[in-house]
Write a protein that holds these residues in place. Structure first.
Motif, PDB file in Angstrom:
ATOM      1  N   ILE A 187      -2.341  -0.935  -3.856  1.00 28.96           N
ATOM      2  CA  ILE A 187      -1.962  -1.546  -5.126  1.00 28.96           C
ATOM      3  C   ILE A 187      -1.478  -2.960  -4.884  1.00 28.96           C
ATOM      4  N   ARG A 188      -1.611  -3.786  -5.910  1.00 32.28           N
ATOM      5  CA  ARG A 188      -1.103  -5.150  -5.856  1.00 32.28           C
ATOM      6  C   ARG A 188      -0.043  -5.273  -6.948  1.00 32.28           C
ATOM      7  N   LEU A 189       1.144  -5.719  -6.556  1.00 31.54           N
ATOM      8  CA  LEU A 189       2.254  -5.911  -7.498  1.00 31.54           C
ATOM      9  C   LEU A 189       2.464  -7.399  -7.719  1.00 31.54           C
ATOM     10  N   VAL A 190       2.570  -7.792  -8.984  1.00 30.34           N
ATOM     11  CA  VAL A 190       2.882  -9.177  -9.330  1.00 30.34           C
ATOM     12  C   VAL A 190       4.103  -9.137 -10.242  1.00 30.34           C
ATOM     13  N   ARG A 191       5.152  -9.823  -9.833  1.00 29.79           N
ATOM     14  CA  ARG A 191       6.405  -9.850 -10.609  1.00 29.79           C
ATOM     15  C   ARG A 191       6.536 -11.203 -11.289  1.00 29.79           C
ATOM     16  N   ILE A 192       6.729 -11.151 -12.585  1.00 33.41           N
ATOM     17  CA  ILE A 192       6.916 -12.377 -13.355  1.00 33.41           C
ATOM     18  C   ILE A 192       8.330 -12.340 -13.929  1.00 33.41           C
ATOM     19  N   PRO A 193       9.219 -13.222 -13.450  1.00 29.70           N
ATOM     20  CA  PRO A 193      10.600 -13.214 -13.957  1.00 29.70           C
ATOM     21  C   PRO A 193      10.673 -13.769 -15.384  1.00 29.70           C
ATOM     22  N   LEU A 194      11.532 -13.156 -16.191  1.00 27.11           N
ATOM     23  CA  LEU A 194      11.773 -13.619 -17.555  1.00 27.11           C
ATOM     24  C   LEU A 194      13.195 -14.171 -17.634  1.00 27.11           C
ATOM     25  N   GLU A 254       0.843  -1.194   0.000  1.00 30.39           N
ATOM     26  CA  GLU A 254       0.000   0.000   0.000  1.00 30.39           C
ATOM     27  C   GLU A 254       0.872   1.234   0.000  1.00 30.39           C
ATOM     28  N   MET A 255       0.401   2.247  -0.691  1.00 28.31           N
ATOM     29  CA  MET A 255       1.177   3.483  -0.805  1.00 28.31           C
ATOM     30  C   MET A 255       0.283   4.668  -0.460  1.00 28.31           C
ATOM     31  N   HIS A 256       0.901   5.740  -0.025  1.00 27.62           N
ATOM     32  CA  HIS A 256       0.201   6.998   0.166  1.00 27.62           C
ATOM     33  C   HIS A 256       0.708   7.959  -0.909  1.00 27.62           C
ATOM     34  N   ILE A 257      -0.214   8.578  -1.598  1.00 25.32           N
ATOM     35  CA  ILE A 257       0.162   9.468  -2.685  1.00 25.32           C
ATOM     36  C   ILE A 257      -0.271  10.879  -2.320  1.00 25.32           C
ATOM     37  N   ILE A 258       0.643  11.837  -2.482  1.00 25.20           N
ATOM     38  CA  ILE A 258       0.299  13.239  -2.237  1.00 25.20           C
ATOM     39  C   ILE A 258       0.113  13.906  -3.592  1.00 25.20           C
ATOM     40  N   HIS A 259      -1.095  14.412  -3.791  1.00 29.38           N
ATOM     41  CA  HIS A 259      -1.428  15.054  -5.061  1.00 29.38           C
ATOM     42  C   HIS A 259      -2.052  16.409  -4.750  1.00 29.38           C
ATOM     43  N   HIS A 260      -1.413  17.472  -5.162  1.00 27.81           N
ATOM     44  CA  HIS A 260      -1.875  18.843  -4.898  1.00 27.81           C
ATOM     45  C   HIS A 260      -2.096  19.076  -3.403  1.00 27.81           C
ATOM     46  N   GLY A 303      15.193 -10.433 -16.827  1.00 34.07           N
ATOM     47  CA  GLY A 303      14.308  -9.296 -16.616  1.00 34.07           C
ATOM     48  C   GLY A 303      13.027  -9.754 -15.936  1.00 34.07           C
ATOM     49  N   SER A 304      12.128  -8.845 -15.805  1.00 34.42           N
ATOM     50  CA  SER A 304      10.846  -9.139 -15.161  1.00 34.42           C
ATOM     51  C   SER A 304       9.757  -8.306 -15.791  1.00 34.42           C
ATOM     52  N   ILE A 305       8.581  -8.834 -15.724  1.00 37.51           N
ATOM     53  CA  ILE A 305       7.390  -8.056 -16.054  1.00 37.51           C
ATOM     54  C   ILE A 305       6.701  -7.814 -14.716  1.00 37.51           C
ATOM     55  N   VAL A 306       6.334  -6.578 -14.469  1.00 34.73           N
ATOM     56  CA  VAL A 306       5.647  -6.239 -13.227  1.00 34.73           C
ATOM     57  C   VAL A 306       4.246  -5.761 -13.579  1.00 34.73           C
ATOM     58  N   LEU A 307       3.270  -6.429 -12.999  1.00 34.90           N
ATOM     59  CA  LEU A 307       1.879  -6.065 -13.196  1.00 34.90           C
ATOM     60  C   LEU A 307       1.417  -5.295 -11.961  1.00 34.90           C
ATOM     61  N   ILE A 308       0.882  -4.105 -12.171  1.00 34.99           N
ATOM     62  CA  ILE A 308       0.421  -3.259 -11.061  1.00 34.99           C
ATOM     63  C   ILE A 308      -1.094  -3.111 -11.180  1.00 34.99           C
ATOM     64  N   ASN A 309      -1.799  -3.509 -10.132  1.00 33.25           N
ATOM     65  CA  ASN A 309      -3.262  -3.375 -10.091  1.00 33.25           C
ATOM     66  C   ASN A 309      -3.653  -2.427  -8.970  1.00 33.25           C
ATOM     67  N   ASP A 310      -4.539  -1.482  -9.283  1.00 32.60           N
ATOM     68  CA  ASP A 310      -5.101  -0.596  -8.270  1.00 32.60           C
ATOM     69  C   ASP A 310      -6.266  -1.331  -7.615  1.00 32.60           C
ATOM     70  N   VAL A 311      -6.119  -1.688  -6.340  1.00 37.33           N
ATOM     71  CA  VAL A 311      -7.158  -2.428  -5.614  1.00 37.33           C
ATOM     72  C   VAL A 311      -7.752  -1.568  -4.487  1.00 37.33           C
ATOM     73  N   THR A 312      -7.630  -0.251  -4.620  1.00 37.17           N
ATOM     74  CA  THR A 312      -8.125   0.666  -3.586  1.00 37.17           C
ATOM     75  C   THR A 312      -9.614   0.474  -3.345  1.00 37.17           C
ATOM     76  N   HIS A 313     -10.392   0.468  -4.421  1.00 30.92           N
ATOM     77  CA  HIS A 313     -11.842   0.345  -4.288  1.00 30.92           C
ATOM     78  C   HIS A 313     -12.210  -1.004  -3.658  1.00 30.92           C
TER      79      HIS A 313
END
Length: 190
Positions: A15-22, A1-7, A29-39
């Motif tokens: 957020i949910r991070l999923v790392r898939i190594p290549l 979880e992150m806190h974002i300061i905007h204005h 390398g890796s592919i990183v999938l970022i999902n916003d799960v706030t709601h």
């Protein structure tokens, strides 16, 4: 979880991070999938709070019913009048549990969009609906020493009976529950 300061405003972002190594020849390398799960997290919090509130609402009438059933067993033969009084208390709390369960089913159907556009509207006397609902909250009113003054005329309205009763009961219960102790009278006018 992150806190974002905007204005200048801090907001919580889940957020949910999923790392898939290549792994390929000579390449890493890796592919990183970022999902916003706030709601989704907010809904989970609301659901937990709701379950907690419903559990509390069910616990009280069940405790009362069990206590009066035990007492009623002792009074059945000796004091029919007292037995009738206990029976009426048990009936009232049983109806309360039934209404809570019905409310849960209505909310579940609404949440799943099962009832959208499927409401049966009939003519109902709003005064009779309020009077029936007052019986359901009368014990809580007595416990908080709250008097309810009604100035309502009989008036037929077109409504879904179950949802109308649910709305009126919620309003009355909140009026009693969150009433300032220095204001021992709640007035309903219509």
């Amino acid at each position: 979880e992150m806190h974002i300061i905007h204005h200048g405003v801090t907001s919580k972002l889940s957020i949910r991070l999923v790392r898939i190594p290549l792994h390929q020849v000579n390449t890493y390398g890796s592919i990183v999938l970022i999902n916003d799960v706030t709601h989704m997290r907010q809904l989970e919090g609301l659901r937990k709070e709701f379950v907690s509130n419903v559990s509390h609402e069910l616990k009280t009438p069940i405790t009362v019913i069990l206590g009066f059933l035990e007492t009623l067993d002792d009074y059945l033969e000796d004091d029919p009048e007292q037995s009738r009084h206990f029976f009426n208390i048990i009936r009232r709390h049983t109806h309360r549990i039934s209404n809570i369960i019905e409310d849960l089913l209505v909310l579940s159907r609404l949440e799943n969009n099962e009832e959208q556009g499927h409401y049966d509207f009939e003519s109902h006397d709003i005064k009779k609906t309020i009077e029936r609902t007052l019986e359901l909250v009368s014990e809580e009113m007595n416990n908080k020493n709250v008097q309810l003054q009604t100035d309502i005329f009989s008036k037929n309205i077109s409504a879904n009976h179950r949802l109308l009763e649910l709305a009126v009961r919620n309003l009355l219960e909140n009026a009693v529950r969150y009433n300032d102790k220095n204001v021992p009278q709640v007035k309903i006018s219509m």
